[in-house]
Design an enzyme around this catalytic site. Structure first.
Site, PDB file in Angstrom:
ATOM      1  N   GLY A 160     -34.787  67.827  79.451  1.00 41.36           N
ATOM      2  CA  GLY A 160     -33.407  68.501  79.560  1.00 41.36           C
ATOM      3  C   GLY A 160     -33.395  69.652  80.303  1.00 41.36           C
ATOM      4  O   GLY A 160     -34.310  70.733  80.055  1.00 41.36           O
TER       5      GLY A 160
ATOM      6  N   ASP B 201     -31.506  72.284  80.706  1.00 42.15           N
ATOM      7  CA  ASP B 201     -31.164  73.243  79.824  1.00 42.15           C
ATOM      8  C   ASP B 201     -32.383  73.901  78.864  1.00 42.15           C
ATOM      9  O   ASP B 201     -32.674  75.178  78.668  1.00 42.15           O
ATOM     10  CB  ASP B 201     -30.012  73.047  78.686  1.00 42.15           C
ATOM     11  CG  ASP B 201     -30.398  71.684  77.909  1.00 42.15           C
ATOM     12  OD1 ASP B 201     -31.272  70.920  78.252  1.00 42.15           O
ATOM     13  OD2 ASP B 201     -29.821  71.298  76.807  1.00 42.15           O
TER      14      ASP B 201
ATOM     15  N   THR C 167     -25.289  70.810  69.935  1.00 43.09           N
ATOM     16  CA  THR C 167     -25.190  69.478  69.527  1.00 43.09           C
ATOM     17  C   THR C 167     -26.361  69.055  69.347  1.00 43.09           C
ATOM     18  O   THR C 167     -26.369  68.390  68.279  1.00 43.09           O
ATOM     19  CB  THR C 167     -24.518  68.759  70.707  1.00 43.09           C
ATOM     20  OG1 THR C 167     -23.268  69.127  70.973  1.00 43.09           O
ATOM     21  CG2 THR C 167     -24.536  67.222  70.412  1.00 43.09           C
TER      22      THR C 167
END
Length: 258
Positions: free
Chosen positions: A106, A108, A133
């Site tokens: 990811g 992020d 999340t």
């Protein structure tokens, strides 16, 4: 250097951070951050944000949600037709890695690690906790490279899974301002206690195991919507809001590999 809007599109929300031209890109005051959901594109809050910034601003987007990314990109083009828009991929980032299949990580996670390395260059190795999340507990190694870590569900996802995967358990919304007792006297309280203290215990143990590999002196940084976890950790940690947005700013400052 032109004005920058850093965009972090997650699984459940979109976060924008505005870095005006000529101002520090290592700080992001709350007044220049907007958090909203995909359905709020073209809302008054979105329009007010677009009116606040320079029309020629560079929008740099990190996304784990393709549909939301496409909608936001179209909205930027419609509101700011002369703006430059860049959607990040991992190969653009000035961040060394020590992992397998870097393209599948990811963006992020890489950006949060890059932000830590940029904000505190001597913090190597370091541990980076980002709790949203999903909760990630990642490592920057002694050479300043992203070295992998751990991914597990966050509080809202655990609550949803318990409801979806059982016949009778209700879905609860965890009240993060009220610490649940570790012995729940009803079903809702028992679920809240399990989620709350289960997350705290998991992160404490994960970091304990990472300390064994990195050394006890590795600093710990924490960010994300579930950063309430920090007050229950068994080790010192530094809370840094909006690590992903700061990582985007650091990447642009260092030069994206376009």
């Amino acid at each position: 250097m032109s004005s920058l809007v850093a965009v972090d599109i997650g699984n459940s929300s979109i976060k924008l951070g505005w870095f005006p031209e000529g101002e520090s890109r290592t700080e992001l005051p709350p007044a220049r951050v907007l958090t909203f959901i995909e359905d709020e594109l073209e809302s008054p809050r979105w329009n007010a944000f677009c009116e606040m910034i320079d029309s020629q601003t560079h929008w740099v987007i990190a996304s784990v949600h393709q549909q939301a990314c496409q909608r936001l990109t179209a909205a930027v083009v419609a509101n700011c037709p002369v703006a430059k828009v860049t959607v990040l991929c991992n190969s653009m980032l000035p961040m060394d890695t020590d992992i397998e299949a870097v393209d599948s990580v990811g963006t992020d996670r890489l950006l949060a690690a890059l932000a830590v390395r940029s904000l505190e260059p001597t913090a190597c190795p370091a541990i980076v906790i980002d709790s949203g999340t999903a909760v990630t507990v990642d490592v920057v190694n002694g050479q300043g490279a992203f070295a992998g870590g751990v991914i597990m569900p966050g509080s809202a996802l655990i609550a949803r899974a318990l409801n979806d995967g059982t016949a009778q358990l209700p879905q609860i919304v965890l009240d993060k301002d009220n610490v649940p007792e570790p012995i729940g006297k009803n079903t809702q309280d028992a679920i809240a206690a399990g989620i709350y203290w289960g997350l705290v215990g998991s992160i404490n143990e994960l970091v304990k195991q990472q300390f064994l590999l990195l050394g006890q002196s590795a600093p710990v940084f924490i960010s994300g919507g579930d950063s309430w976890i920090a007050k229950h950790l068994e080790f010192e940690s530094k809370s840094v809001p909006n690590l992903c947005l700061l990582g985007i700013a650091a990447a642009v400052e260092a030069g994206l590999q376009l």
